[in-house]
Write a protein that holds these residues in place. Structure first.
Motif, mmCIF file in Angstrom:
data_model
loop_
_atom_site.group_PDB
_atom_site.id
_atom_site.type_symbol
_atom_site.label_atom_id
_atom_site.label_comp_id
_atom_site.label_asym_id
_atom_site.label_seq_id
_atom_site.Cartn_x
_atom_site.Cartn_y
_atom_site.Cartn_z
ATOM 1 N N PHE A 77 12.743 -24.894 3.746
ATOM 2 C CA PHE A 77 11.765 -23.800 3.758
ATOM 3 C C PHE A 77 12.403 -22.489 3.327
ATOM 4 O O PHE A 77 11.770 -21.665 2.662
ATOM 5 N N ALA A 78 13.662 -22.273 3.694
ATOM 6 C CA ALA A 78 14.364 -21.058 3.272
ATOM 7 C C ALA A 78 14.540 -21.042 1.754
ATOM 8 O O ALA A 78 14.384 -19.988 1.117
ATOM 9 N N VAL A 79 14.830 -22.187 1.160
ATOM 10 C CA VAL A 79 14.953 -22.267 -0.302
ATOM 11 C C VAL A 79 13.608 -21.984 -0.966
ATOM 12 O O VAL A 79 13.537 -21.271 -1.978
ATOM 13 N N VAL A 80 12.526 -22.496 -0.395
ATOM 14 C CA VAL A 80 11.188 -22.219 -0.921
ATOM 15 C C VAL A 80 10.903 -20.719 -0.847
ATOM 16 O O VAL A 80 10.339 -20.135 -1.776
ATOM 17 N N ALA A 81 11.311 -20.067 0.245
ATOM 18 C CA ALA A 81 11.116 -18.620 0.380
ATOM 19 C C ALA A 81 11.908 -17.865 -0.686
ATOM 20 O O ALA A 81 11.422 -16.872 -1.238
ATOM 21 N N VAL A 82 13.111 -18.323 -0.994
ATOM 22 C CA VAL A 82 13.913 -17.667 -2.039
ATOM 23 C C VAL A 82 13.218 -17.785 -3.396
ATOM 24 O O VAL A 82 13.148 -16.808 -4.156
ATOM 25 N N VAL A 83 12.682 -18.963 -3.694
ATOM 26 C CA VAL A 83 11.961 -19.151 -4.960
ATOM 27 C C VAL A 83 10.750 -18.225 -5.011
ATOM 28 O O VAL A 83 10.480 -17.581 -6.038
ATOM 29 N N ASP A 84 10.018 -18.113 -3.906
ATOM 30 C CA ASP A 84 8.855 -17.227 -3.852
ATOM 31 C C ASP A 84 9.272 -15.775 -4.051
ATOM 32 O O ASP A 84 8.608 -15.026 -4.765
ATOM 33 N N LEU B 43 6.432 -10.945 3.751
ATOM 34 C CA LEU B 43 6.290 -12.213 4.471
ATOM 35 C C LEU B 43 7.314 -13.251 4.011
ATOM 36 O O LEU B 43 7.843 -14.016 4.824
ATOM 37 N N ALA B 44 7.609 -13.281 2.719
ATOM 38 C CA ALA B 44 8.611 -14.222 2.214
ATOM 39 C C ALA B 44 10.003 -13.864 2.739
ATOM 40 O O ALA B 44 10.790 -14.751 3.085
ATOM 41 N N LEU B 45 10.317 -12.573 2.803
ATOM 42 C CA LEU B 45 11.608 -12.148 3.357
ATOM 43 C C LEU B 45 11.707 -12.509 4.835
ATOM 44 O O LEU B 45 12.754 -12.966 5.308
ATOM 45 N N PHE B 46 10.622 -12.293 5.574
ATOM 46 C CA PHE B 46 10.602 -12.665 6.988
ATOM 47 C C PHE B 46 10.809 -14.174 7.146
ATOM 48 O O PHE B 46 11.605 -14.621 7.978
ATOM 49 N N GLY B 47 10.105 -14.965 6.343
ATOM 50 C CA GLY B 47 10.259 -16.411 6.406
ATOM 51 C C GLY B 47 11.667 -16.859 6.055
ATOM 52 O O GLY B 47 12.214 -17.772 6.672
ATOM 53 N N LEU C 44 16.333 -19.365 7.771
ATOM 54 C CA LEU C 44 17.791 -19.440 7.613
ATOM 55 C C LEU C 44 18.489 -19.349 8.968
ATOM 56 O O LEU C 44 19.386 -20.155 9.276
ATOM 57 N N ALA C 45 18.093 -18.399 9.798
ATOM 58 C CA ALA C 45 18.705 -18.248 11.120
ATOM 59 C C ALA C 45 18.420 -19.470 11.989
ATOM 60 O O ALA C 45 19.314 -19.974 12.684
#
Length: 105
Positions: free
Chosen positions: A84-91, A53-57, A62-63
């Motif tokens: 939000f993409a940066v938050v997904a990277v941290v997750d 889910l984090a990769l999907f987000g 990003l796109a």
């Protein structure tokens, strides 16, 4: 300090570093109030699902953020998506570290 009847006083020392074997056996269910209720198995973290889910987000945000910046529309929604993409990277980093440590899921 008063305590409710039936709750033992827990004296714990400094936290020791958990081993891979402890993670493989599963950690105590301190977060699951229904653990063992009516014979139910202990809850386990779904780290792989969380990673997917984090990769999907990350991909979607990003796109979407970069696509939005390519238009003539206001930039604040793109900035929000990129945050939000940066938050997904941290997750993702947190999940990968937990999986490398040997936590199941």
């Amino acid at each position: 300090m008063r305590r409710a009847p039936g709750y033992p006083v827990r004296m714990t020392g400094p936290a020791k570093k958990r081993t891979r074997e402890e993670y493989e056996q599963g950690l105590p269910d301190h977060h699951d109030p229904t653990a063992g209720f009516a014979g139910a198995p202990a809850a386990q973290s779904a780290l792989t699902l969380r990673l997917i889910l984090a990769l999907f987000g990350l991909v979607v945000c990003l796109a979407g953020g970069l696509g939005w910046l390519a238009t003539d529309l206001p930039a604040w929604p793109a900035v929000l998506l990129l945050i939000f993409a940066v938050v997904a990277v941290v997750d993702i980093v947190v999940i990968v570290r937990r999986k490398a440590r040997g936590e199941p899921g």
